[in-house]
Design an enzyme around this catalytic site. Structure first.
Site, PDB file in Angstrom:
ATOM      1  N   PRO A  82       0.822  -1.213   0.000  1.00 24.20           N
ATOM      2  CA  PRO A  82       0.000   0.000   0.000  1.00 24.20           C
ATOM      3  C   PRO A  82       0.850   1.253   0.000  1.00 24.20           C
ATOM      4  O   PRO A  82       1.816   1.359   0.757  1.00 24.20           O
ATOM      5  CB  PRO A  82      -0.803  -0.133   1.304  1.00 24.20           C
ATOM      6  CG  PRO A  82      -0.884  -1.599   1.540  1.00 24.20           C
ATOM      7  CD  PRO A  82       0.434  -2.145   1.073  1.00 24.20           C
ATOM      8  N   GLU A  83       0.505   2.201  -0.871  1.00 25.04           N
ATOM      9  CA  GLU A  83       1.239   3.446  -0.977  1.00 25.04           C
ATOM     10  C   GLU A  83       0.406   4.570  -0.369  1.00 25.04           C
ATOM     11  O   GLU A  83      -0.619   4.319   0.246  1.00 25.04           O
ATOM     12  CB  GLU A  83       1.601   3.687  -2.447  1.00 25.04           C
ATOM     13  CG  GLU A  83       2.483   2.576  -2.997  1.00 25.04           C
ATOM     14  CD  GLU A  83       2.902   2.766  -4.446  1.00 25.04           C
ATOM     15  OE1 GLU A  83       2.583   3.817  -5.046  1.00 25.04           O
ATOM     16  OE2 GLU A  83       3.542   1.855  -4.999  1.00 25.04           O
TER      17      GLU A  83
END
Length: 273
Positions: free
Chosen positions: A2-3
């Protein structure tokens, strides 16, 4: 992994359910995450009120009365909110529950156990995970003058620089690819060959890409779901990421793939120079 948009989506999902609420209990089922979970976390947090739920880079910061709870989703972590009476039995990978006095439960799930739930009682800016981080890409400090000033001294590929958290936090692989495409800059170009005008355009495109990704709930990554169990939709708008061999949406030239900083890098050889 996840960014920034995925983490921000999670923050926006959980914040209204936990801010200004009192912790009643903490259930730790697995202490062995990326860093050990504080064994007496329940005793530490019980009775404390959540003052705010914020994000710094890819870390979620739950601010309580005597410190911060830092949560990193790692490769496969997620947070879900359950209301009183609707809390399902914990599964194999449900490692931490934070139970609030109104019955709401915040559950941390992480199949690969590469994320983190870390308690810290010092000042945020002095935490070793946070103290050396660069500015937020959506904040005022990250502007054309700042980015150009950092780029002009570096010979590394510009994409590698954008993914350096000491330069700017949270851009990540997907969004670096997409921002560089929209700015017309090859990811392979040396950072010190980016002009002032291009740096200004790149800042604008990074902001636009990240804001659009947040609006669409982030990207559907292999393990990512938001606080309600939903995936994101930004991947439907990818121009280059993951599209090696497919025609560029702008000019029709096949998208190419290379590796920069050990990460898959996608670009249009005609549109990006």
């Amino acid at each position: 992994m996840p960014e920034l948009p995925e983490v921000e989506t999670t923050r926006r999902g959980i914040a209204p359910h936990i801010e200004h609420k009192q912790v009643a209990d903490v259930i730790v089922r697995q202490c062995k995450l990326r860093w050990p979970v504080c064994e007496d976390l329940a005793a530490v947090l019980a009775g404390q009120t959540v003052k705010a739920c914020r994000r710094r880079a890819k870390y979620l910061l739950i601010e309580l009365e005597t410190g911060l709870l830092l949560i990193h989703l790692g490769m496969s972590g997620s947070l879900r909110v359950f209301s009183d009476g609707c809390v399902p039995p914990p599964g194999k990978h449900d490692h931490v529950d934070i139970v609030f006095s109104d019955g709401v439960t915040l559950r941390y799930r992480d199949p690969r156990k590469f994320g983190a739930v870390v308690w810290y009682e010092g000042a945020e800016e002095h935490h070793p995970l946070l103290e050396k981080l660069g500015p937020e890409p959506l904040g005022d400090e990250f502007d054309a003058a700042y980015l150009y000033g950092r780029l002009k001294t570096l010979k590394r590929a510009v994409k590698a620089v954008l993914m350096d958290n000491n330069i700017v936090v949270g851009v990540g692989n997907i969004y670096a690819n997409e921002s560089l495409f929209r700015a017309g800059i090859s990811p392979k170009r040396a950072a010190n060959r980016v002009t002032k005008k291009e740096a200004a355009l790149l800042v604008a495109e990074i902001r636009a890409v990240l804001q659009r990704a947040i609006e669409t709930g982030g990207s559907t990554l292999r393990d990512f779901v938001d606080s309600e169990g939903n995936s994101g939709y930004f991947q439907q708008e990818y121009n280059v990421y993951g599209r090696s061999g497919e025609p560029c949406r702008q000019c029709g030239t096949p998208v190419e793939k290379t590796v920069i900083g050990q990460r898959g890098t996608f670009y249009c050889p005609s549109c990006q120079k």
